[in-house]
Design an enzyme around this catalytic site. Structure first.
Site, PDB file in Angstrom:
ATOM      1  CG  ASP A 229     -29.099 -49.737  12.150  1.00  0.00           C
ATOM      2  OD1 ASP A 229     -28.326 -48.765  12.325  1.00  0.00           O
ATOM      3  OD2 ASP A 229     -30.331 -49.617  12.133  1.00  0.00           O
TER       4      ASP A 229
ATOM      5  CG  HIS B 140     -25.334 -46.130  14.144  1.00  0.00           C
ATOM      6  ND1 HIS B 140     -25.504 -44.925  13.497  1.00  0.00           N
ATOM      7  CD2 HIS B 140     -26.156 -47.006  13.526  1.00  0.00           C
ATOM      8  CE1 HIS B 140     -26.403 -45.063  12.537  1.00  0.00           C
ATOM      9  NE2 HIS B 140     -26.819 -46.325  12.527  1.00  0.00           N
TER      10      HIS B 140
ATOM     11  CG  HIS C  88     -31.611 -50.057   8.375  1.00  0.00           C
ATOM     12  ND1 HIS C  88     -32.599 -49.390   7.702  1.00  0.00           N
ATOM     13  CD2 HIS C  88     -30.808 -49.100   8.889  1.00  0.00           C
ATOM     14  CE1 HIS C  88     -32.409 -48.089   7.821  1.00  0.00           C
ATOM     15  NE2 HIS C  88     -31.319 -47.889   8.529  1.00  0.00           N
TER      16      HIS C  88
ATOM     17  CG  HIS D 139     -26.029 -49.600   8.841  1.00  0.00           C
ATOM     18  ND1 HIS D 139     -26.950 -49.063   7.972  1.00  0.00           N
ATOM     19  CD2 HIS D 139     -26.165 -48.896   9.996  1.00  0.00           C
ATOM     20  CE1 HIS D 139     -27.615 -48.093   8.570  1.00  0.00           C
ATOM     21  NE2 HIS D 139     -27.156 -47.977   9.813  1.00  0.00           N
TER      22      HIS D 139
ATOM     23  CG  HIS E  90     -33.047 -44.373   7.587  1.00  0.00           C
ATOM     24  ND1 HIS E  90     -32.668 -44.864   8.816  1.00  0.00           N
ATOM     25  CD2 HIS E  90     -34.412 -44.344   7.597  1.00  0.00           C
ATOM     26  CE1 HIS E  90     -33.765 -45.109   9.541  1.00  0.00           C
ATOM     27  NE2 HIS E  90     -34.830 -44.795   8.818  1.00  0.00           N
TER      28      HIS E  90
ATOM     29  CE  LYS F 240     -28.040 -44.478   6.533  1.00  0.00           C
ATOM     30  NZ  LYS F 240     -27.808 -44.729   7.959  1.00  0.00           N
TER      31      LYS F 240
HETATM   32 ZN   LIG Z   1     -28.288 -46.979  11.242  1.00  0.00          ZN
END
Ligand SMILES: [Zn+2]
Length: 345
Positions: free
Chosen positions: A248, A16, A175, A14, A137, A100
């Site tokens: 994350d 970004h 997460h 995960h 999420h 996602k």
């Molecule tokens: Zn994220």
């Protein structure tokens, strides 16, 4: 005391990376210590098709330093308009692994998220048929729900019913931050897994407020009570293959964090592996770090673990206070200015 620790090069399930100039900082930061990553699609505009993901992949690959061993893979952003055809294209593409799900309004650039999950039946059924995982999420976004209860309420109202209704759908509860989420995944049917960030293993919500407001510890889902943190450490370090590393790491320029309305996200990538080592050592579980960081995630996604190795050495160091980010602003990494016990050689 062990002075070095050699591991299979890890996989960040995960991550970004953002886009544009930010890639000059974020891609090398992850490529240094990680063999690969699942890169999240919440750009502005979001990455919603395989064609967009492949174009984004080229921009990412252009920033991988020469000689680095780093394979980025991508998730597509599930929207109210995603068609079952796109699921089939994902199933046929080795570079795109998953969709996602962002409930609309849950986090950074999530305004394109799904507003009506029940209406996504055809797409979810196709994902189930094709074996394409759904990364979730998991936060309820109804405004009356307390921000610290959003994950638990989402689990009850949305995730558990979804997992039951699509009994073959592969799902990652991303997460996870609460005891309820950890215990749910621990007891769930096959095909349900969870990723865990370094900040949720190392900090509780007190750390948002110690000595003053700490914008660089603010992420979503927000840090929870210490009793939740301890439960996350228990499942992360317990050897269960359902739990794996997903940092994350979510970079925002310094000015966007140190602001009257600061962005959510911790930029953990520059120290991610050492941060996880810190959490595992505190739990006397260093021998289980390799499986959590490098084996469980690839196994869930049907990838071979990396054949390369990475070495951690026991050597105190401080995470830099600031790093270069874009032309206009620097970035403050997670754990900035604080010490870590392990360093990647
Ligand atoms: Zn994220």
């Amino acid at each position: 005391m062990t002075a070095t620790l050699e591991l299979t090069r890890p996989f960040d399930a995960h991550l970004h990376l953002r886009d544009g100039a930010a890639l000059d900082a974020t891609v090398p930061a992850s490529a240094r210590d990680f063999a690969g990553a699942l890169v999240m699609p919440n750009l502005a505009p979001p990455i919603t098709t395989v064609a967009e993901a492949l174009a984004y992949r080229e921009r990412v690959l252009a920033r991988v330093p020469a000689g680095a061993d780093f394979t980025p893979r991508f998730a597509l952003y599930l929207t109210d308009r995603t068609a079952p055809d796109e699921v089939r294209r994902v199933a046929d593409c080795e570079h795109v692994l998953a969709f996602k799900l962002y409930p609309a309004g849950a986090t950074t650039n999530s305004e394109h998220g799904v507003t009506d999950l029940a209406g996504r039946h055809a797409v979810l059924a196709e994902m189930e048929r094709q074996g394409v995982p759904l990364c979730v999420h998991g936060e309820e976004t109804a405004p009356e729900v307390d921000v610290f209860d959003r994950e638990r309420v989402f689990l009850e109202r949305t995730l558990a019913p979804l997992v039951e209704r699509f009994a073959g759908l592969r799902v990652v509860f991303e997460h996870v931050t609460t005891r309820e989420a950890a215990q749910y995944v621990e007891g769930a049917r096959a095909g349900v897994a969870a990723s865990l960030t370094p900040q949720h293993l190392l900090m509780s919500r007190n750390d948002l407020f110690v000595g003053g407001l700490r914008p660089h510890h603010y992420c979503l889902p927000v840090l929870k009570r210490e009793e939740h943190r301890r439960e996350l450490v228990r499942v992360a370090t317990g050897g269960d293959p359902r739990f794996f590393l997903g940092s994350d790491s979510a970079p925002h320029a310094r000015g966007r964090k140190e602001s009257a309305c600061g962005c959510a996200g911790c930029y953990s990538a520059p120290a991610a592996l050492a941060l996880y080592a810190q959490a595992f050592e505190a739990a006397e579980a260093l021998p289980r770090l390799e499986a959590f960081a490098a084996l469980h995630g690839p196994a869930f996604y049907g990838l071979a673990p990396s054949a390369a190795r990475v070495t951690l050495v026991r050597e105190r160091w401080r995470v830099p206070e600031r790093l270069d980010f874009t032309a206009d602003d620097a970035i403050v990494p997670y754990w900035a200015g604080a010490e870590l016990a392990w360093r990647v050689a």
